[in-house]
Design a protein around this motif. Structure first.
Motif, PDB file in Angstrom:
ATOM      1  N   GLY A 163      -7.361  54.794 -28.264  1.00  5.77           N
ATOM      2  CA  GLY A 163      -7.446  53.986 -27.059  1.00  5.77           C
ATOM      3  C   GLY A 163      -7.713  54.856 -25.856  1.00  5.77           C
ATOM      4  O   GLY A 163      -8.575  54.555 -25.014  1.00  5.77           O
ATOM      5  N   SER A 164      -6.993  55.986 -25.757  1.00  3.69           N
ATOM      6  CA  SER A 164      -7.190  56.855 -24.592  1.00  3.69           C
ATOM      7  C   SER A 164      -8.541  57.565 -24.661  1.00  3.69           C
ATOM      8  O   SER A 164      -9.194  57.749 -23.647  1.00  3.69           O
ATOM      9  N   TYR A 165      -8.988  57.905 -25.897  1.00  6.43           N
ATOM     10  CA  TYR A 165     -10.313  58.532 -26.013  1.00  6.43           C
ATOM     11  C   TYR A 165     -11.382  57.534 -25.567  1.00  6.43           C
ATOM     12  O   TYR A 165     -12.320  57.882 -24.845  1.00  6.43           O
ATOM     13  N   GLY A 166     -11.210  56.311 -26.049  1.00 10.29           N
ATOM     14  CA  GLY A 166     -12.173  55.263 -25.689  1.00 10.29           C
ATOM     15  C   GLY A 166     -12.227  55.100 -24.181  1.00 10.29           C
ATOM     16  O   GLY A 166     -13.297  54.960 -23.603  1.00 10.29           O
ATOM     17  N   ARG A 167     -11.044  55.153 -23.574  1.00 13.91           N
ATOM     18  CA  ARG A 167     -10.969  54.989 -22.124  1.00 13.91           C
ATOM     19  C   ARG A 167     -11.642  56.169 -21.420  1.00 13.91           C
ATOM     20  O   ARG A 167     -12.379  55.995 -20.457  1.00 13.91           O
ATOM     21  N   MET A 203       0.316  55.358 -16.243  1.00 10.32           N
ATOM     22  CA  MET A 203       0.958  56.660 -16.069  1.00 10.32           C
ATOM     23  C   MET A 203       1.319  56.842 -14.596  1.00 10.32           C
ATOM     24  O   MET A 203       0.584  56.375 -13.718  1.00 10.32           O
ATOM     25  N   THR A 204       2.427  57.530 -14.378  1.00  2.36           N
ATOM     26  CA  THR A 204       2.813  57.807 -12.992  1.00  2.36           C
ATOM     27  C   THR A 204       3.150  59.290 -12.852  1.00  2.36           C
ATOM     28  O   THR A 204       3.242  60.001 -13.855  1.00  2.36           O
ATOM     29  N   GLY A 205       3.333  59.721 -11.630  1.00  5.50           N
ATOM     30  CA  GLY A 205       3.786  61.082 -11.347  1.00  5.50           C
ATOM     31  C   GLY A 205       2.843  62.147 -11.875  1.00  5.50           C
ATOM     32  O   GLY A 205       1.621  62.018 -11.769  1.00  5.50           O
ATOM     33  N   ASP A 206       3.431  63.196 -12.466  1.00  8.49           N
ATOM     34  CA  ASP A 206       2.637  64.343 -12.909  1.00  8.49           C
ATOM     35  C   ASP A 206       1.646  63.974 -14.001  1.00  8.49           C
ATOM     36  O   ASP A 206       0.544  64.512 -14.075  1.00  8.49           O
ATOM     37  N   ALA A 231       0.127  61.147 -14.363  1.00  7.29           N
ATOM     38  CA  ALA A 231      -1.009  60.481 -13.724  1.00  7.29           C
ATOM     39  C   ALA A 231      -1.928  61.522 -13.088  1.00  7.29           C
ATOM     40  O   ALA A 231      -3.153  61.451 -13.213  1.00  7.29           O
ATOM     41  N   LYS A 232      -1.316  62.524 -12.422  1.00  7.64           N
ATOM     42  CA  LYS A 232      -2.136  63.563 -11.766  1.00  7.64           C
ATOM     43  C   LYS A 232      -2.949  64.332 -12.797  1.00  7.64           C
ATOM     44  O   LYS A 232      -4.122  64.652 -12.569  1.00  7.64           O
ATOM     45  N   ALA A 233      -2.296  64.635 -13.942  1.00  6.56           N
ATOM     46  CA  ALA A 233      -2.999  65.379 -14.993  1.00  6.56           C
ATOM     47  C   ALA A 233      -4.217  64.585 -15.466  1.00  6.56           C
ATOM     48  O   ALA A 233      -5.291  65.142 -15.667  1.00  6.56           O
ATOM     49  N   PHE A 234      -4.046  63.288 -15.629  1.00 11.17           N
ATOM     50  CA  PHE A 234      -5.165  62.432 -16.038  1.00 11.17           C
ATOM     51  C   PHE A 234      -6.260  62.469 -14.986  1.00 11.17           C
ATOM     52  O   PHE A 234      -7.433  62.647 -15.295  1.00 11.17           O
ATOM     53  N   GLU A 235      -5.840  62.308 -13.722  1.00  9.99           N
ATOM     54  CA  GLU A 235      -6.821  62.246 -12.642  1.00  9.99           C
ATOM     55  C   GLU A 235      -7.579  63.559 -12.497  1.00  9.99           C
ATOM     56  O   GLU A 235      -8.763  63.571 -12.162  1.00  9.99           O
ATOM     57  N   ASN A 236      -6.887  64.673 -12.762  1.00 10.91           N
ATOM     58  CA  ASN A 236      -7.553  65.973 -12.682  1.00 10.91           C
ATOM     59  C   ASN A 236      -8.698  66.078 -13.673  1.00 10.91           C
ATOM     60  O   ASN A 236      -9.637  66.833 -13.484  1.00 10.91           O
ATOM     61  N   PHE A 237      -8.555  65.334 -14.780  1.00  4.11           N
ATOM     62  CA  PHE A 237      -9.647  65.325 -15.749  1.00  4.11           C
ATOM     63  C   PHE A 237     -10.677  64.240 -15.432  1.00  4.11           C
ATOM     64  O   PHE A 237     -11.593  64.000 -16.195  1.00  4.11           O
ATOM     65  N   GLY A 238     -10.479  63.568 -14.315  1.00  6.49           N
ATOM     66  CA  GLY A 238     -11.422  62.520 -13.942  1.00  6.49           C
ATOM     67  C   GLY A 238     -11.240  61.258 -14.743  1.00  6.49           C
ATOM     68  O   GLY A 238     -12.201  60.532 -15.005  1.00  6.49           O
ATOM     69  N   GLU A 262      -8.942  57.655 -15.431  1.00  7.45           N
ATOM     70  CA  GLU A 262      -7.960  56.721 -14.882  1.00  7.45           C
ATOM     71  C   GLU A 262      -6.612  56.954 -15.557  1.00  7.45           C
ATOM     72  O   GLU A 262      -6.574  57.122 -16.785  1.00  7.45           O
ATOM     73  N   PRO A 263      -5.527  56.927 -14.820  1.00  9.35           N
ATOM     74  CA  PRO A 263      -4.223  57.224 -15.435  1.00  9.35           C
ATOM     75  C   PRO A 263      -3.625  56.024 -16.174  1.00  9.35           C
ATOM     76  O   PRO A 263      -2.508  55.607 -15.909  1.00  9.35           O
TER      77      PRO A 263
END
Lengths: 405, 235
Positions: free
Chosen positions: A40-44, A346-349, A351-358, A360-361
């Motif tokens: 699911g996350s790969y697809g996303r 995702m929230t907090g760190d 979420a940031k880690a996700f966003e750093n990879f471009g 959506e968290p």
């Protein structure tokens, strides 16, 4: 009769069978949920990247991807674009002109990514209209820009204000212009949200002194499975000395590496789960075989061929394994369905880690049927492999010895 | 004509280590319709002889002819099919398939013979009636007494319409009433159906019921008595 025999044999020791079933179901339950979350996350991730930016396939002037410069742009040939649009499975062909420029408003200036688009075609690819949070969407006729929310906030600019842009155009020409802000877009990916400027393709070609030129043609397809076929057709239509054709995998190697790395770590956990299943099943099969040696002796004595017994015991193993898979899948389904429609935010760190990879968290769960099918196939193969022992035993045992037990 | 001919059969276990001679040149003929007990002390070779006659074990030397066919030359798969169609077995105990009901146990052997479902269920029921256990047709072995289980085993042994039935200590785990009932039933089958029974036994009640008694000692036949006319068949 053999299937009846196999099914009843499974249940002759209910407690042991239930323990074995529980271990298989438990492992399948976790494996299905884990894989569903992973896929699911790969697809996303892929969807994010493909939908927000690259498309499944892009055509550029040869060498553009390695050196993203307007000097490596290509002529906008209508007949070529029409020909590409006619390829089966191609939903839309989206022309773009992309480059960089400084954007200023009053005393604020910021480096931006400028994308010249055909508004309707682009919307078919990236659903960019859905990202509009204020103002109006672009039209080909109006020389205006859309800004991303982060950029607008930084520049403290609003709808109707005039953005001043300065950059370098095609073949070193100066690129200077003033554009009214028509709308504000909100992207979930910080990089996009903080530096994007969208304008009509013709406006961007004028701005960069690159009339009739494009940096990319992106393709909208129904799904990723069609990429390979369309790639072949596109490649056949173009002169590869002049153009390069890239799929989303080759345009985003980091994303693929990241997915592969994550997939490997997931695989290790999966193997541990399968090992749990394997040991549980093997222990049961070992006991089922050893405690029935007298019975096997009787059956061969009265005239049952060994291969029929082997088939029966293999059937027992497959039934036991698949029953565990079915129970595990049934248990996991409500959770998977719930998180498919209500993705984990995702929230907090995290979420940031996700966003750093471009990305959506959010983590939606995949409901790809292959997830469940794979569990069945793995347990089926394990049953057949583990079944080698009882099959070998039945092949080799000596009837008179078995009857003495 | 004899249905079983045992010709100079010798069986040696562990020939390469410490050889044990279980049978030392046994000759024997069984005629159709016999009700024969093979007796002798433990280790005399009764079970070995029964196993060899039944094609479960092979002789070290000698021949076994069943209906004129030498089974000692057959491959295992041929032997399994041969047993299925020619020999019925009743073992000491626990010889039913525990997960099948009485009727399914009897019908199972006919399924191995590819008899149609309708025919095998009909015959299985008839046989259960003959052995006096029709009312318990739907019970599993664990729900039957030892005597009832052996009756089902006899019905199963008869189901394939064998040339003869080998019964290895069939009464070993039965009480006296069950033993008596089982023996009466088998004697009746022998009289009515002309079914040939060969027992290996220690049980005096079986010996009393048998029409022919073959005594084995140290792997050789020491006496062979037909009771009806008290004829000594061999040494």
């Amino acid at each position: 009769m053999y299937s009846k025999l196999a099914w009843r044999n499974i249940w002759r020791n209910k407690r042991r069978t239930l323990i074995t079933l529980a271990s298989i179901s438990f492992a399948v339950f976790f494996a299905a949920i884990m894989q569903s979350m992973q896929f699911g996350s790969y697809g996303r991730m892929i969807d994010n990247a493909v939908r927000f930016y690259t498309g499944f396939i892009q055509v550029h002037h040869s060498g553009y991807w390695d050196e993203k410069s307007l000097d490596k742009s290509m002529p906008e040939r209508k007949e070529m674009i029409d020909s590409l649009r006619r390829i089966q499975s191609v939903q839309e062909v989206v022309p773009r002109l992309e480059s960089f420029a400084l954007a200023s408003y009053q005393d604020k200036t910021k480096g931006t990514m400028v994308v010249g688009i055909d508004p309707e075609a682009e919307n078919n690819l990236t659903r960019i209209k859905d990202k509009l949070i204020d103002g109006n969407f672009l039209t080909n006729e109006k020389e205006a820009v859309l800004l991303s929310e982060g950029l607008a906030e930084y520049l403290k600019i609003g709808i109707g204000d005039t953005l001043v842009m300065l950059g370098q155009g095609y073949h070193g020409a100066s690129a200077v212009g003033k554009f009214p802000v028509e709308g504000i877009l909100k992207f979930p990916i910080p990089d996009l949200n903080n530096q994007s400027v969208y304008m009509p393709l013709k406006t961007s070609q004028w701005f960069y002194a690159a009339e009739g030129r494009l940096t990319a043609i992106a393709f909208v397809l129904n799904n990723a499975d069609e990429v390979e076929g369309v790639m072949q057709e596109v490649t056949a239509k173009l002169n590869l000395d002049e153009y390069e054709v890239m799929d989303w995998r080759s345009m985003m190697p980091e994303l693929i590496q990241q997915i592969e790395l994550d997939y490997v770590s997931g695989k290790i956990i999966l193997y541990i789960l399968y090992a749990i299943i394997g040991f549980g099943m093997f222990g049961t099969f070992l006991m089922m075989t050893s405690e029935r040696s007298y019975e096997f002796g009787i059956m061969v004595a009265i005239g049952m061929r060994r291969f029929k017994m082997q088939l029966t015991i293999l059937l027992e193993m497959i039934l036991l394994g698949l029953s565990g898979v079915i129970v595990g899948i049934i248990l996991s389904l409500p959770i998977i369905i719930w998180f498919h429609y209500n993705p984990i935010l995702m929230t907090g760190d995290y979420a940031k880690a996700f966003e750093n990879f471009g990305i959506e968290p959010i983590v939606p769960f995949s409901m790809d049927p292959s997830l469940f099918l794979n569990q069945g196939i793995v347990v089926l193969i394990m049953s057949l492999i583990l079944g080698i022992y009882p099959v070998y035993y039945i092949q080799r045992f000596i009837v008179t010895k078995a009857l003495r037990k | 004509m004899a249905i079983i001919e045992v010709i100079d059969v010798k069986k040696v276990y562990n020939p390469d280590e410490i050889p044990v001679e279980a049978l030392r040149g046994v000759n024997l003929q069984i005629e159709p319709g016999e009700f024969t007990a093979i007796v002798g002390p433990s280790g005399s070779g009764k079970s070995t002889l029964l196993n060899i006659i039944g094609g479960l074990d092979s002789p070290t030397r000698g021949k076994i002819l069943i209906g004129g066919r030498d089974i000692s030359e057959m491959k295992e798969s041929q032997l399994i099919d041969f047993r299925l169609n020619n020999i019925g077995f009743v073992f000491q105990s626990y010889n039913l398939i525990p997960v099948l009901t009485a009727i399914e146990n009897v019908a199972f052997i006919m399924e191995l013979q590819n008899v149609s479902k309708k025919e095998r269920n009909q015959r299985a029921m008839e046989l259960l009636e003959e052995v006096g256990i029709a009312e318990q047709y739907n019970r599993r072995p664990s729900q039957l007494s030892g005597g009832q289980q052996q009756r089902v085993a006899v019905a199963r042994a008869l189901a394939s319409r064998p040339k003869f039935i080998l019964a290895d200590e069939p009464t070993a785990n039965l009480d006296s009433v069950s033993t008596s009932n089982l023996l009466d039933m088998m004697a009746e089958m022998n009289e009515k159906e002309k079914a040939t029974f060969i027992f290996s036994t220690h049980d005096q009640r079986v010996i009393d019921k048998a029409k022919r008694i073959i005594t084995l000692e140290d792997g050789i036949i020491v006496s062979d008595v037909v009771k009806s006319n008290l004829t000594h068949v061999s040494e």
